[in-house]
Motif scaffolding. Structure first.
Motif, PDB file in Angstrom:
ATOM      1  N   PRO A  65      -7.096  -3.856   3.179  1.00 45.66           N
ATOM      2  CA  PRO A  65      -7.250  -2.397   3.118  1.00 45.66           C
ATOM      3  C   PRO A  65      -6.742  -1.832   1.789  1.00 45.66           C
ATOM      4  CG  PRO A  65      -5.307  -2.972   4.400  1.00 45.66           C
ATOM      5  CD  PRO A  65      -5.995  -4.267   4.058  1.00 45.66           C
ATOM      6  N   GLN A  66      -7.220  -0.672   1.413  1.00 46.54           N
ATOM      7  CA  GLN A  66      -6.738   0.028   0.231  1.00 46.54           C
ATOM      8  C   GLN A  66      -5.477   0.797   0.625  1.00 46.54           C
ATOM      9  OE1 GLN A  66      -8.104   0.013  -2.965  1.00 46.54           O
ATOM     10  NE2 GLN A  66      -9.507  -1.577  -2.249  1.00 46.54           N
ATOM     11  N   THR A  67      -4.336   0.486  -0.021  1.00 39.74           N
ATOM     12  CA  THR A  67      -3.070   1.129   0.314  1.00 39.74           C
ATOM     13  C   THR A  67      -2.290   1.429  -0.961  1.00 39.74           C
ATOM     14  OG1 THR A  67      -1.741  -0.911   0.421  1.00 39.74           O
ATOM     15  CG2 THR A  67      -2.916  -0.262   2.424  1.00 39.74           C
ATOM     16  N   TYR A  68      -1.259   2.258  -0.811  1.00 39.03           N
ATOM     17  CA  TYR A  68      -0.312   2.428  -1.905  1.00 39.03           C
ATOM     18  C   TYR A  68       0.451   1.127  -2.116  1.00 39.03           C
ATOM     19  CZ  TYR A  68      -1.050   7.490  -1.796  1.00 39.03           C
ATOM     20  OH  TYR A  68      -1.608   8.739  -1.857  1.00 39.03           O
ATOM     21  N   CYS A  72       1.924  -1.636   0.799  1.00 37.64           N
ATOM     22  CA  CYS A  72       1.530  -3.046   0.865  1.00 37.64           C
ATOM     23  C   CYS A  72       2.762  -3.943   0.768  1.00 37.64           C
ATOM     24  CB  CYS A  72       0.552  -3.361  -0.268  1.00 37.64           C
ATOM     25  SG  CYS A  72      -0.113  -5.039  -0.207  1.00 37.64           S
ATOM     26  N   TRP A 148      -3.351   0.198 -13.613  1.00 36.00           N
ATOM     27  CA  TRP A 148      -3.687   1.509 -13.039  1.00 36.00           C
ATOM     28  C   TRP A 148      -3.824   2.558 -14.144  1.00 36.00           C
ATOM     29  CZ3 TRP A 148      -5.383   3.311  -8.545  1.00 36.00           C
ATOM     30  CH2 TRP A 148      -5.155   4.620  -8.165  1.00 36.00           C
ATOM     31  N   VAL A 158      -2.946   2.748  -6.109  1.00 32.97           N
ATOM     32  CA  VAL A 158      -3.596   2.374  -4.860  1.00 32.97           C
ATOM     33  C   VAL A 158      -4.316   1.056  -5.114  1.00 32.97           C
ATOM     34  CG1 VAL A 158      -5.355   2.976  -3.156  1.00 32.97           C
ATOM     35  CG2 VAL A 158      -3.887   4.762  -4.117  1.00 32.97           C
ATOM     36  N   ILE A 159      -4.025   0.055  -4.277  1.00 34.23           N
ATOM     37  CA  ILE A 159      -4.540  -1.290  -4.508  1.00 34.23           C
ATOM     38  C   ILE A 159      -5.169  -1.855  -3.243  1.00 34.23           C
ATOM     39  CG2 ILE A 159      -2.840  -1.828  -6.306  1.00 34.23           C
ATOM     40  CD1 ILE A 159      -1.285  -3.390  -4.126  1.00 34.23           C
ATOM     41  N   LYS A 160      -5.948  -2.913  -3.407  1.00 35.26           N
ATOM     42  CA  LYS A 160      -6.373  -3.704  -2.263  1.00 35.26           C
ATOM     43  C   LYS A 160      -5.183  -4.568  -1.860  1.00 35.26           C
ATOM     44  CE  LYS A 160      -9.763  -7.085  -0.644  1.00 35.26           C
ATOM     45  NZ  LYS A 160     -10.885  -7.980  -1.001  1.00 35.26           N
ATOM     46  N   CYS A 161      -4.675  -4.367  -0.666  1.00 41.32           N
ATOM     47  CA  CYS A 161      -3.412  -4.989  -0.257  1.00 41.32           C
ATOM     48  C   CYS A 161      -3.571  -6.498  -0.083  1.00 41.32           C
ATOM     49  CB  CYS A 161      -2.917  -4.362   1.040  1.00 41.32           C
ATOM     50  SG  CYS A 161      -1.271  -4.909   1.512  1.00 41.32           S
TER      51      CYS A 161
END
Length: 318
Positions: A65-68, A72, A148, A158-161
């Protein structure tokens, strides 16, 4: 993806009930109340948490998922805490068995319930410190922030965890593996070698007819030590492959790591949490008998004959 989730769910469905049964057995059987079994309960608690918490989080990370970044990071840290707790519980068990055969007459005055409780609390506190170290700054935030900012983005990244995206491989190899995993494992191997040496030494002594009790005591200790050494062996077998992959990632970034082997290594680490109750059931009679008693009393449709909780050949004070 579906196969991965299915295997992870299967491991969790074996791990959680199995380790709850271990905790339940220690609670209902007075013969399982000495220090060793208290440390086994601590190990079982960590294994329950692997099945109930770490595996669901691992499935979440696998979905990506995309998360901060820090969200993550919080998802990635529990497995570090629980792994460390398991290692320290295994070390405490090894030291406890060593003391039982090294100072059998003074053991109960040295290893008191209070000291065992302090040791368990100390193991968990240390596990949280080691496992949460990435939250205190030893992580990949700087590299992620640079990427970023290079994209012209602002605020918290925001990254792909993914585990390797937030957890530093320098932390995993130099600190986690080389300091908190490998040395304790090697120390435990040495302790068990000494335990087996001391027991064999006692069993090989020419004893008189009146020395039956020491022989019985050390015979029981040998059997339990073999079972606990098997638990240690399975733990090392389950966790070393993933740590070896981490070393390859750090020291040889260009080296190809087959995805299927990485998944197998992950399954081994999670599957280890389901192995211990099976070993206890097959190798330690007091556990096996108590498991059967719990099954007969709570899960059978009709009452079964009572079973002896503490078979004579394994009474803890013999």
């Amino acid at each position: 993806m579906a196969a991965y989730i299915g295997i992870e769910v299967l491991i969790a469905l074996v791990s959680v009930p199995g380790n709850v049964l271990v905790i339940w057995a220690v609670k209902v059987n007075q013969a399982l109340r000495d220090a060793t079994f208290c440390f086994i309960v601590s190990l079982a608690v960590a294994d329950v948490a692997v099945g109930a918490l770490v595996i669901p989080l691992a499935i979440l990370i696998n979905i990506g998922p995309q998360t901060y970044f820090h969200t993550c990071l919080m998802v990635a840290c529990p497995v570090l805490i629980l792994t460390q707790s398991s290692i320290l519980a295994l070390l405490a068990i090894a030291v406890d068995r060593y003391l039982r055969v090294k100072i059998p007459l003074r053991y109960k005055t040295v290893v008191t319930p209070r000291r065992a409780a302090v040791a368990i609390a100390g193991c968990w506190i240390l596990s949280f410190v080691v496992g949460l170290t990435p939250m205190f700054g030893w992580n990949n935030l700087n590299a992620v922030e640079r990427a970023w900012a290079a994209n012209g983005s602002v605020g918290e990244p925001v990254i792909k965890c993914e585990f390797e995206k937030v957890i530093s491989m320098e932390y995993m190899v130099y600190f986690n593996f080389f300091v908190w995993v490998l040395p304790p494992l090697l120390l435990m191997v040495l302790i068990y070698l000494e335990v087996f040496y001391l027991i064999r030494k006692q069993l090989n002594k020419k004893v008189s007819a009146s020395s039956g009790d020491p022989q019985k005591y050390y015979g029981k200790e040998l059997k339990i030590a073999k079972s606990l050494a098997l638990i240690l062996f399975l733990f090392a077998l389950s966790w070393l492959p993933l740590h070896i992959f981490n070393c390859i990632t750090l020291f040889c970034p260009s080296c190809h790591k087959p995805t299927i082997l990485i998944y197998i290594a992950i399954f081994l680490t999670h599957g280890n949490s389901a192995m211990n109750p099976i070993v206890y059931a097959f190798r330690i009679q007091k556990f096996r008998v108590t498991f059967l008693k719990i099954w007969n009393n709570h899960f059978r449709c009709q009452p079964a004959p009572a079973v002896d909780e503490d078979p004579p050949e394994e009474r803890p004070d013999d």
